[in-house]
Design an enzyme around this catalytic site. Structure first.
Site, PDB file in Angstrom:
ATOM      1  N   ALA A   1      -3.451   3.769  -2.503  1.00 22.60           N
ATOM      2  CA  ALA A   1      -3.424   2.882  -3.572  1.00 22.60           C
ATOM      3  C   ALA A   1      -3.154   1.403  -2.525  1.00 22.60           C
ATOM      4  O   ALA A   1      -2.349   1.253  -1.589  1.00 22.60           O
ATOM      5  CB  ALA A   1      -2.160   2.936  -4.525  1.00 22.60           C
TER       6      ALA A   1
ATOM      7  N   SER B   1       0.747  -1.093  -0.006  1.00 27.40           N
ATOM      8  CA  SER B   1      -0.017   0.052   0.101  1.00 27.40           C
ATOM      9  C   SER B   1       0.912   1.155  -0.196  1.00 27.40           C
ATOM     10  O   SER B   1       1.983   1.280   0.525  1.00 27.40           O
ATOM     11  CB  SER B   1      -0.934  -0.016   1.238  1.00 27.40           C
ATOM     12  N   ASP B   2       0.393   2.401  -0.631  1.00 22.16           N
ATOM     13  CA  ASP B   2       1.053   3.440  -0.658  1.00 22.16           C
ATOM     14  C   ASP B   2       0.102   4.569  -0.522  1.00 22.16           C
ATOM     15  O   ASP B   2      -1.013   4.641  -1.274  1.00 22.16           O
ATOM     16  CB  ASP B   2       2.116   3.599  -1.843  1.00 22.16           C
ATOM     17  N   GLN B   3       0.377   6.021  -0.201  1.00 26.24           N
ATOM     18  CA  GLN B   3      -0.273   7.075  -0.119  1.00 26.24           C
ATOM     19  C   GLN B   3       0.332   8.183  -0.362  1.00 26.24           C
ATOM     20  O   GLN B   3       1.326   8.453  -0.102  1.00 26.24           O
ATOM     21  CB  GLN B   3      -0.909   7.242   1.263  1.00 26.24           C
TER      22      GLN B   3
END
Length: 202
Positions: free
Chosen positions: A111, A74-76
């Site tokens: 994401a 996950s990435d933001q």
């Protein structure tokens, strides 16, 4: 999970304490491994593209070394006027961020990628991007400074912890997944895990 010997190993590809806390809410056994990747945005890359690329890269980096597992990446990326807002790292940068965002709406792209590298996987790679619109209160400098000294959210994109005192500097949050803003969209993740055959209730 119904039994540890019939369910695949679940791995969270992150060193984030916030994502670890969120995933623990699902009451599934999991391990955490920090992926060793370059998280810099590419030149001219759209914010949502950065988030999706990095989420997939984190999961893929771990999948390459651990077989027969479900790996979560996950990435933001936070954006204002289409420009990325990174983690401030220190008080001065955080104050500058909050001054820039006060009274305005910031879009957070969170994401998510689930890699299922089992040989019989029905959906080897699942990806999604959850958008959250966050409007910040128009607060004076002394309040913003006091908030930062109280919570020190210097490792958070957007310089505020919505799960903590930072909620007091927000005016509104719009999203179809309330956990996305904290860093791991659990509604989307549980849908992905269900497609991978994971049961939550027995």
């Amino acid at each position: 999970m119904s039994s540890s010997d019939t369910q695949p190993r679940l791995i969270l590809g992150s060193s984030s304490i916030y994502r670890k806390e969120l995933l623990s809410r699902l009451r599934l056994p999991f391990d955490t491994i920090s992926p060793d990747i370059d998280e810099a945005a590419l030149a001219g890359e759209a914010p949502e593209a950065t988030a999706l690329r990095l989420a997939q890269a984190k999961a893929a980096a771990i999948s390459a070394h651990i077989p027969n597992a479900l790996i979560i990446g996950s990435d933001q990326v936070a954006t204002l006027d289409g420009k990325q807002i990174g983690k401030p790292g220190n008080h001065a940068n955080a104050l500058q961020q909050l001054q820039m965002m006060r009274g305005r709406t910031v879009i957070f792209h969170t994401a998510l990628c689930l890699v299922d590298n089992r040989s019989d996987a029905l959906a080897p790679v699942q990806v999604d991007n959850i958008q959250t619109r966050v409007t910040f209160r128009n607060l004076p400098d002394h309040e913003l400074d006091a908030y930062l000294r109280a919570e020190q959210p210097y490792d958070c994109a957007g310089s505020a912890k919505n799960e903590g005192l930072g909620i007091a500097i927000l005016e509104s949050v719009e999203s179809n997944d309330p956990t996305a803003l904290t860093g791991l969209p659990l509604i989307a993740l549980t849908s992905m895990l269900r497609r991978a055959g994971i049961a939550f209730f027995h």
